[in-house]
Design a protein around this motif. Structure first.
Motif, PDB file in Angstrom:
ATOM      1  N   ASP A  12       0.832  -1.193   0.000  1.00 43.91           N
ATOM      2  CA  ASP A  12       0.000   0.000   0.000  1.00 43.91           C
ATOM      3  C   ASP A  12       0.875   1.255   0.000  1.00 43.91           C
ATOM      4  O   ASP A  12       0.973   1.981   0.995  1.00 43.91           O
ATOM      5  N   PHE A  13       1.559   1.484  -1.104  1.00 43.29           N
ATOM      6  CA  PHE A  13       2.414   2.657  -1.255  1.00 43.29           C
ATOM      7  C   PHE A  13       2.561   2.938  -2.748  1.00 43.29           C
ATOM      8  O   PHE A  13       2.232   2.108  -3.587  1.00 43.29           O
ATOM      9  N   ASP A  14       3.080   4.104  -3.061  1.00 42.03           N
ATOM     10  CA  ASP A  14       3.442   4.414  -4.443  1.00 42.03           C
ATOM     11  C   ASP A  14       4.825   5.059  -4.416  1.00 42.03           C
ATOM     12  O   ASP A  14       5.326   5.429  -3.350  1.00 42.03           O
ATOM     13  N   LEU A  15       5.438   5.173  -5.571  1.00 43.47           N
ATOM     14  CA  LEU A  15       6.765   5.753  -5.674  1.00 43.47           C
ATOM     15  C   LEU A  15       6.719   6.986  -6.574  1.00 43.47           C
ATOM     16  O   LEU A  15       6.100   6.954  -7.630  1.00 43.47           O
ATOM     17  N   TYR A  26      13.297   6.496  -9.239  1.00 44.36           N
ATOM     18  CA  TYR A  26      12.195   6.400  -8.298  1.00 44.36           C
ATOM     19  C   TYR A  26      12.688   6.735  -6.893  1.00 44.36           C
ATOM     20  O   TYR A  26      13.803   6.364  -6.510  1.00 44.36           O
ATOM     21  N   THR A  27      11.840   7.418  -6.125  1.00 36.09           N
ATOM     22  CA  THR A  27      12.143   7.703  -4.720  1.00 36.09           C
ATOM     23  C   THR A  27      11.303   6.779  -3.845  1.00 36.09           C
ATOM     24  O   THR A  27      10.069   6.755  -3.957  1.00 36.09           O
ATOM     25  N   THR A  28      11.962   6.014  -2.973  1.00 37.18           N
ATOM     26  CA  THR A  28      11.277   5.045  -2.116  1.00 37.18           C
ATOM     27  C   THR A  28      10.599   5.765  -0.946  1.00 37.18           C
ATOM     28  O   THR A  28      10.888   6.930  -0.675  1.00 37.18           O
ATOM     29  N   PRO A  29       9.706   5.078  -0.228  1.00 37.78           N
ATOM     30  CA  PRO A  29       9.027   5.718   0.905  1.00 37.78           C
ATOM     31  C   PRO A  29       9.988   6.260   1.970  1.00 37.78           C
ATOM     32  O   PRO A  29       9.644   7.196   2.684  1.00 37.78           O
ATOM     33  N   ASP A  30      11.196   5.671   2.070  1.00 33.92           N
ATOM     34  CA  ASP A  30      12.158   6.160   3.061  1.00 33.92           C
ATOM     35  C   ASP A  30      13.225   7.077   2.454  1.00 33.92           C
ATOM     36  O   ASP A  30      14.252   7.345   3.075  1.00 33.92           O
ATOM     37  N   GLY A  31      12.950   7.571   1.229  1.00 32.47           N
ATOM     38  CA  GLY A  31      13.788   8.622   0.671  1.00 32.47           C
ATOM     39  C   GLY A  31      14.975   8.195  -0.161  1.00 32.47           C
ATOM     40  O   GLY A  31      15.716   9.041  -0.663  1.00 32.47           O
ATOM     41  N   LYS A  32      15.164   6.901  -0.380  1.00 30.05           N
ATOM     42  CA  LYS A  32      16.243   6.438  -1.252  1.00 30.05           C
ATOM     43  C   LYS A  32      15.846   6.671  -2.714  1.00 30.05           C
ATOM     44  O   LYS A  32      14.676   6.567  -3.072  1.00 30.05           O
ATOM     45  N   VAL A  33      16.830   6.967  -3.567  1.00 25.33           N
ATOM     46  CA  VAL A  33      16.568   7.181  -4.986  1.00 25.33           C
ATOM     47  C   VAL A  33      17.269   6.084  -5.784  1.00 25.33           C
ATOM     48  O   VAL A  33      18.497   5.944  -5.715  1.00 25.33           O
ATOM     49  N   TYR A  34      16.473   5.313  -6.523  1.00 23.58           N
ATOM     50  CA  TYR A  34      17.006   4.177  -7.277  1.00 23.58           C
ATOM     51  C   TYR A  34      16.624   4.288  -8.748  1.00 23.58           C
ATOM     52  O   TYR A  34      15.549   4.797  -9.089  1.00 23.58           O
ATOM     53  N   PRO A  35      17.475   3.755  -9.641  1.00 21.36           N
ATOM     54  CA  PRO A  35      17.114   3.715 -11.066  1.00 21.36           C
ATOM     55  C   PRO A  35      16.047   2.658 -11.319  1.00 21.36           C
ATOM     56  O   PRO A  35      15.903   1.695 -10.554  1.00 21.36           O
ATOM     57  N   GLN A 122       1.925  -2.265 -10.193  1.00 18.59           N
ATOM     58  CA  GLN A 122       2.355  -2.122  -8.807  1.00 18.59           C
ATOM     59  C   GLN A 122       3.770  -1.568  -8.715  1.00 18.59           C
ATOM     60  O   GLN A 122       4.699  -2.086  -9.329  1.00 18.59           O
ATOM     61  N   ALA A 123       3.929  -0.495  -7.944  1.00 10.59           N
ATOM     62  CA  ALA A 123       5.259   0.046  -7.677  1.00 10.59           C
ATOM     63  C   ALA A 123       6.012  -0.906  -6.750  1.00 10.59           C
ATOM     64  O   ALA A 123       5.453  -1.429  -5.786  1.00 10.59           O
ATOM     65  N   LEU A 124       7.288  -1.140  -7.060  1.00  7.03           N
ATOM     66  CA  LEU A 124       8.141  -2.035  -6.277  1.00  7.03           C
ATOM     67  C   LEU A 124       9.545  -1.448  -6.188  1.00  7.03           C
ATOM     68  O   LEU A 124       9.952  -0.666  -7.033  1.00  7.03           O
ATOM     69  N   TYR A 125      10.287  -1.869  -5.174  1.00  8.61           N
ATOM     70  CA  TYR A 125      11.681  -1.434  -5.051  1.00  8.61           C
ATOM     71  C   TYR A 125      12.439  -2.456  -4.207  1.00  8.61           C
ATOM     72  O   TYR A 125      11.852  -3.310  -3.534  1.00  8.61           O
ATOM     73  N   LEU A 131      17.233  -0.982  -6.810  1.00  6.83           N
ATOM     74  CA  LEU A 131      16.420  -0.871  -8.022  1.00  6.83           C
ATOM     75  C   LEU A 131      14.984  -0.544  -7.649  1.00  6.83           C
ATOM     76  O   LEU A 131      14.554  -0.779  -6.519  1.00  6.83           O
ATOM     77  N   ALA A 132      14.241  -0.058  -8.631  1.00  2.71           N
ATOM     78  CA  ALA A 132      12.809   0.151  -8.455  1.00  2.71           C
ATOM     79  C   ALA A 132      12.127  -0.024  -9.803  1.00  2.71           C
ATOM     80  O   ALA A 132      12.783  -0.196 -10.832  1.00  2.71           O
ATOM     81  N   GLY A 133      10.805   0.009  -9.781  1.00  6.29           N
ATOM     82  CA  GLY A 133      10.076  -0.130 -11.033  1.00  6.29           C
ATOM     83  C   GLY A 133       8.594  -0.286 -10.787  1.00  6.29           C
ATOM     84  O   GLY A 133       8.114  -0.173  -9.659  1.00  6.29           O
ATOM     85  N   ARG A 134       7.883  -0.554 -11.858  1.00 11.19           N
ATOM     86  CA  ARG A 134       6.432  -0.727 -11.790  1.00 11.19           C
ATOM     87  C   ARG A 134       6.072  -1.974 -12.590  1.00 11.19           C
ATOM     88  O   ARG A 134       6.340  -2.055 -13.783  1.00 11.19           O
ATOM     89  N   CYS A 135       5.476  -2.942 -11.912  1.00 13.04           N
ATOM     90  CA  CYS A 135       5.222  -4.266 -12.485  1.00 13.04           C
ATOM     91  C   CYS A 135       3.821  -4.333 -13.095  1.00 13.04           C
ATOM     92  O   CYS A 135       2.859  -3.860 -12.486  1.00 13.04           O
ATOM     93  N   ASP A 136       3.717  -4.935 -14.278  1.00 12.15           N
ATOM     94  CA  ASP A 136       2.418  -5.046 -14.957  1.00 12.15           C
ATOM     95  C   ASP A 136       1.387  -5.766 -14.090  1.00 12.15           C
ATOM     96  O   ASP A 136       0.279  -5.274 -13.896  1.00 12.15           O
ATOM     97  N   CYS A 137       1.754  -6.944 -13.599  1.00 10.73           N
ATOM     98  CA  CYS A 137       0.784  -7.753 -12.847  1.00 10.73           C
ATOM     99  C   CYS A 137       1.511  -8.697 -11.898  1.00 10.73           C
ATOM    100  O   CYS A 137       2.492  -9.336 -12.276  1.00 10.73           O
ATOM    101  N   ILE A 138       1.022  -8.757 -10.676  1.00 12.50           N
ATOM    102  CA  ILE A 138       1.461  -9.770  -9.702  1.00 12.50           C
ATOM    103  C   ILE A 138       0.227 -10.577  -9.352  1.00 12.50           C
ATOM    104  O   ILE A 138      -0.757 -10.029  -8.838  1.00 12.50           O
TER     105      ILE A 138
END
Length: 223
Positions: A12-15, A26-35, A122-125, A131-138
């Motif tokens: 239950d979060f977004d990036l 992408y910036t993670t909920p705790d402020g890290k920045v990942y490609p 779904q946003a993931l990291y 790393l981070a990204g957005r997945c089509d379907c889980i």
């Protein structure tokens, strides 16, 4: 067909995402920045792509690339709405013919195999992979929880030429496990092919993790 959706509080979060000249970040909920994982894998087949552009010419290459991008975006949006149970019979009838043709090729595979969906777009990291990204379907594919990715193509793909697709899905599987504690080993790449039957690749992520880690290592050495 109504698909069942399973809510996980840990997802239950977004990036926040920004696109820079060096790729998407992408910036993670705790402020890290990942490609993004696509940025990290952008060097895959780069030589072949450069040679293809030189062969067909920049104008034609750009035209083909725009067409492929539009085709992929339209199909992704349609599949997303369908899995969210938001496509009515009327919407199906009024769908653009090219998108409808590709979607109807994939639809039987969705109806037969997909259910218990944990995330769409779904946003993931991963702090481990950086790393981070957005997945089509889980969701479950044939009863087994999987990372599922939708692709389009003008012709059939050789499995050996799309290792980047499998590495991308494997990265999402690792991100999902790190965030939720739930293991995913199965990755599914479903390709809707113009003028041909869809290609459905079902793989184990373990086969692609060594090459994925190699690309991640090379990226951070030059970043």
């Amino acid at each position: 067909m109504n698909f069942c959706h399973v809510k996980l509080e840990s997802l239950d979060f977004d990036l926040e995402a920004v696109t820079t000249e060096n790729g998407r970040r992408y910036t993670t909920p705790d402020g890290k920045v990942y490609p993004s994982i696509t940025t990290v894998l952008s060097s895959y087949n780069k030589k072949a792509l450069f040679e293809w552009r030189a062969r067909v010419g920049e104008e034609e290459a750009n035209r083909i690339a725009r067409k492929a991008s539009n085709r992929g975006t339209k199909l992704h949006n349609t599949v997303e709405k369908y899995l969210l149970n938001e496509v009515s019979p009327l919407q199906m009838q009024t769908m653009m013919p090219d998108t409808k043709e590709l979607f109807l090729k994939l639809k039987p595979f969705l109806d037969e195999n997909v259910n218990n969906i944990y995330g769409i777009e779904q946003a993931l990291y991963s702090h481990k992979l950086r790393l981070a990204g957005r997945c089509d379907c889980i969701g479950e594919w044939d009863g087994k929880i999987s990372i599922i990715d939708w692709k389009t193509a003008s012709r059939n793909k050789e499995k050996e030429s799309i290792a980047n697709y499998f590495m991308q899905a494997s990265a999402y599987a690792e991100m999902f496990e790190e965030i939720t504690g739930k293991e995913i080993n199965q990755i599914v790449v479903a390709i809707a092919v113009e003028d041909d039957a869809p290609q459905i690749f079902i793989e184990d992520k373990s086969k692609y993790l060594p090459e994925l880690n190699n690309y991640i290592g090379k990226y951070w050495k030059t970043a």
